[in-house]
Design an enzyme around this catalytic site. Structure first.
Site, PDB file in Angstrom:
ATOM      1  N   ASP A 199     -46.170  27.697 -14.856  1.00 10.94           N
ATOM      2  CA  ASP A 199     -47.396  28.314 -14.363  1.00 10.94           C
ATOM      3  C   ASP A 199     -47.015  29.677 -13.795  1.00 10.94           C
ATOM      4  O   ASP A 199     -45.860  29.894 -13.422  1.00 10.94           O
ATOM      5  CB  ASP A 199     -48.006  27.429 -13.267  1.00 10.94           C
ATOM      6  CG  ASP A 199     -49.314  27.976 -12.737  1.00 10.94           C
ATOM      7  OD1 ASP A 199     -50.077  28.537 -13.532  1.00 10.94           O
ATOM      8  OD2 ASP A 199     -49.559  27.838 -11.529  1.00 10.94           O
ATOM      9  N   ASP A 214     -48.960  24.123  -9.615  1.00 13.78           N
ATOM     10  CA  ASP A 214     -49.308  23.867  -8.226  1.00 13.78           C
ATOM     11  C   ASP A 214     -50.747  23.421  -8.029  1.00 13.78           C
ATOM     12  O   ASP A 214     -51.104  22.927  -6.968  1.00 13.78           O
ATOM     13  CB  ASP A 214     -49.055  25.121  -7.368  1.00 13.78           C
ATOM     14  CG  ASP A 214     -49.877  26.317  -7.840  1.00 13.78           C
ATOM     15  OD1 ASP A 214     -50.512  26.210  -8.910  1.00 13.78           O
ATOM     16  OD2 ASP A 214     -49.885  27.344  -7.134  1.00 13.78           O
ATOM     17  N   ASP A 234     -53.143  21.877 -13.205  1.00 11.56           N
ATOM     18  CA  ASP A 234     -51.811  21.651 -13.779  1.00 11.56           C
ATOM     19  C   ASP A 234     -51.443  20.167 -13.850  1.00 11.56           C
ATOM     20  O   ASP A 234     -50.512  19.792 -14.566  1.00 11.56           O
ATOM     21  CB  ASP A 234     -50.739  22.362 -12.939  1.00 11.56           C
ATOM     22  CG  ASP A 234     -50.947  23.863 -12.879  1.00 11.56           C
ATOM     23  OD1 ASP A 234     -51.170  24.453 -13.953  1.00 11.56           O
ATOM     24  OD2 ASP A 234     -50.895  24.434 -11.778  1.00 11.56           O
TER      25      ASP A 234
END
Length: 800
Positions: free
Chosen positions: A384, A734, A738
């Site tokens: 990410d 986070d 996700d």
């Protein structure tokens, strides 16, 4: 219930699966009136209680489904679904039986004969207990997801305002009022803005690094989640403004409900770790070899317990000795038991446990033991962007002020990557000798600002909008000019001494709220000398349109001509090309209407502030003073970590919900892409990737890849394609968005500081420092452990 409600996507028994998009009324693409007609409701009256009861019978309660986990007995039995474990279990049972029979024949049982089977049993019990403990926590991610849901909602029903209705009782068609600080209780269509602007923090769901402005205007039907500007989503938070909304989706049909289903689906697809697969292969091979050897040993000794006479060339008069047959069977079994590496599970568990301690010292907290060796086999890291490659903290990186002449500007690079006012400094800054132009920039950034920075433990966090908090940090790095004494306050502990001082010098007496049309915010201030001023910040293009003058370095004011405008626009384009969010600063001192105004509600000027339609005329003939570029900066260590991955043969792919330009700029800066490399074929949005005819060919490209504007399902599909292609995938993240991919990946890695509880519970490992470079260090440790265990297995030899 009414016809409109019946047509609206009914819930169906899909085993927890949300209804498909084809069955859902696309409220985001319809105007407000059409939405009210579809759901047969008026915003001022709401639904009747009878209608609520009817709709609840169809849609149920606004809550996420609870999936029944496996029973303890099933979890225990699953721990023995392993070839090597079954071999050990069989060996232990046979050893125990033989020890018992030997004792019966000898008249007394030798205690030492039971030691070996008991040790094997003990190893298996401990191994099973650890496995059950790990797997019993598997559904905690779903429980954490429920915790981010709102508990209450302010609803209008039967024309009455219910200020605290349990959120689970909402139904499609309910009218809900939202205000600053509220957590959104369901997916809803914005019907009316009560304030001039409405912004929501939805980064945990969509991956966007900034708060998103919302509107009542319809958008295209095929837009992604981030493009639904007229929708608010369950679990997100209102950070500015208030509004009236219409509930369109509840429970499992919300975007969070879809994430819930995807996490559950991913949990069902969990596969064995690379080491476990190799151990199963080892166990199967060992079973065959031991079985053949034992059979040969037993057959070689057949002549001792089975005898016969040869008559006319044929065997006759068979004699069978059961006692000798049993004796040689015991020898064969004893040989098999000796050949089985009873200590292997204990050695592996010990190696993994020691590995978790080493990784914890490097800020990598392992939640599941097998994750240690999985890390060592990682071939692709899907990372990410926000919070992993970047700090997830907005910071000013460039400040542009006006020069000594009208057609010149000055640029200052600003260090620091966090909300810590003491993190970095401004390069080439004239400390204590600020000129008038820089003073005005500092004043506007500090006073025309509703946010702040607070110290929480060892970290600084933003309170309010992140971009405004970044400006407060900039003010502290700018310091105070000579002749301005610092005023101490409780803000000193948060490092906002300079901002507090400016707010005491220039007291706010009125606010012109930000709106989407002006794209600016203004405040009317009264100085200690009684002078009234208008301080404004906002989009540079909009401020320039309303500016007639420009302030020079020495504080003098000259007319804003085309040359000055071009220099300012050039600075804007340079910063925008680097994916910076640019804010301009301007002011005005000739405020005739507010000359005697001091915040009194009875003053005629106060009426001007109550109507936003007056704001453009008040913010006219401004004096432009400078601009600042703000971004979510990359972590300092990431570039080196990306290079380490490349040298180790690990590919890095960036998957983010943020916009494409910002993500590409960050990827170039950290080395995923070259600074001038053509990335047209390697940077796609999630939607573009899913429309490819051959997506597998795309992910097989060498070098880094970027997927922007990725929704949770896109992230999960990318991870699934990589796994199907034989890759061992580590996924970092986070946010709530996700979690499905974290659960599906071979090893999910969550952020410990900025990560949501949902992401942490869905992961196999948590980074205590939220740093990508920690992953690379952990991979190195995992490879060392994996190689050690492979060496142990390879060089293990059966006992003679």
């Amino acid at each position: 219930m009414g016809k409109g409600g019946e047509n609206y996507g009914k819930r169906e028994d899909l085993g927890g699966k949300s209804v498909s998009d084809k069955e859902v009324f696309p409220a985001w693409s319809k105007d407000v009136k059409e939405c009210e007609e579809k759901f047969e409701v008026k915003r001022d009256y709401g639904l009747s209680e009878d209608e609520v009861v009817k709709r609840r019978q169809i849609y149920g309660f606004n809550e996420l489904e609870k999936h029944e986990g496996q029973s303890i007995l099933k979890l225990i039995l699953d721990q023995f679904n392993d070839t090597l474990v079954r071999i050990l279990l069989g060996a232990a049972v046979i050893s125990f039986v033989l020890a018992w029979l030997d004792g019966e024949e000898g008249g007394e049982k030798e205690i030492t004969a039971f030691v070996e089977p008991l040790v094997i049993f003990l190893i298996l019990i401990v191994n099973a207990a650890v496995g059950v403990w790990q797997e019993s926590n598997a559904e905690k991610a779903l429980e954490a997801l429920k915790e981010i849901q709102s508990e209450t909602a302010c609803v209008i029903r039967d024309g009455k305002r219910i200020s605290s209705l349990p959120a689970k009782e909402l139904v499609p068609g309910d009218i809900v009022e939202l205000k600053v600080g509220d957590k959104v209780p369901a997916d809803m269509r914005v019907l009316r803005l009560i304030s001039s602007t409405l912004r929501l923090e939805q980064g945990s769901l969509t991956g966007e690094s900034e708060a998103v402005s919302k509107t009542t205007k319809a958008v295209a039907e095929d837009v992604d989640i981030q493009g639904k500007k007229c929708m608010v989503f369950a679990g997100t938070t209102v950070v500015n403004g208030n509004c009236i909304c219409l509930v369109t989706q509840i429970g499992m049909d919300t975007e969070i409900g879809k994430v819930h289903y995807q996490i559950h689906e991913a949990a069902q697809e969990e596969e064995d770790t690379p080491l476990k697969k190799k151990l199963n292969e080892f166990g199967e091979a060992l079973t065959v070899i031991i079985g053949i050897i034992c059979a040969l040993v037993w057959l070689i000794n057949v002549k001792y317990f089975l005898t016969w006479e040869i008559v006319d060339g044929w065997p006759r008069n068979f004699k069978f000795s059961f006692e000798k047959c049993t004796y040689y069977f015991e020898i064969a079994v004893a040989l098999a038991v000796a050949a089985i590496p009873e200590g292997l599970p204990a050695v592996i568990t010990t190696c993994l446990a020691l590995g978790t301690r080493k990784m914890a010292a490097k800020n990598a907290l392992v939640r599941k033991l097998p994750s240690v060796e999985t890390l060592g086999c990682t071939t692709v890291i899907c990372s990410d962007k926000t919070g992993t490659l970047t700090t997830n903290q907005m910071a000013v990186s460039k400040l542009v002020a006006m020069g000594a002449k009208a057609n010149t500007v000055r640029s200052f690079n600003v260090e620091g990557t966090s909300y810590d006012p003491f993190d970095g400094k401004i390069q080439d800054w004239p400390m204590g000798r600020m000129d008038s132009n820089l003073e005005m920039i500092a004043k506007i950034a500090a006073v025309c600002n509703d946010s702040g920075v607070e110290k929480s433990g060892q970290h600084y966090v933003a309170s309010g909008l992140p971009t405004e908090a970044a400006l407060k940090v900039l003010v502290e790095k700018m310091g105070l000019p000579d002749g301005v004494s610092s005023i101490s306050s409780s803000s000193d502990k948060d490092g906002l001494r300079c901002s507090y001082t400016w707010n005491k010098i220039e007291k706010r007496i009125g606010t012109l709220e930000f709106d989407r049309d002006r794209k600016s915010m203004g405040v009317i201030t009264s100085s200690t000398s009684g002078r009234k001023s208008l301080l404004v910040k906002g989009a540079v293009e909009n401020l320039l349109e309303r500016s007639s003058y420009v302030q020079l370095q020495d504080g003098s004011v000259v007319e804003l001509d085309s040359s000055s405008r071009n220099h300012i626009m050039q600075s804007l384009h340079e910063m925008s090309s680097k994916a910076l969010r640019v804010l301009g600063f301007a002011y005005k001192e000739d405020l005739q209407e507010f000359a005697t105004y001091n915040g009194d509600e009875d003053h005629p000027a106060h009426q001007l502030l109550l109507n936003p339609a007056n704001y453009p005329s008040i913010e006219s003939k401004l004096i432009f003073v400078g601009l600042a570029g703000i971004r979510d900066p990359p972590r300092k260590e990431v570039r080196r970590a990306i290079e380490d991955c490349r040298e180790a043969g690990i590919r890095v792919m960036v998957i983010t919900g943020d916009n494409k330009n910002t993500a590409e700029a960050i990827c170039r800066e950290i080395g995923v892409f070259g600074s001038h490399e053509d990335i047209s074929s390697r940077s796609l949005t999630g939607k573009e990737f899913m429309e490819l005819a051959n997506p597998k060919a795309h992910i097989r490209q060498s070098g880094g890849l970027l997927f922007s504007r990725a929704e949770p399902r896109h992230k999960q599909d990318i991870v699934r394609l990589l796994k199907d292609d034989g890759e061992v995938v580590a996924m970092t993240g986070d946010g709530v968005n996700d979690a499905p991919a974290l659960k599906l990946a071979d090893i999910g890695i969550a952020m410990g500081i900025a990560g949501t509880e949902v992401a942490k519970e869905a992961s196999d490992m948590v980074l205590a420092d939220d740093n990508f470079s920690t992953i690379v260090a952990a991979v190195g440790e995992g490879r060392s452990i994996y190689n050690n265990m492979k060496a142990f297995i390879s060089f293990m030899r059966p006992d003679p």
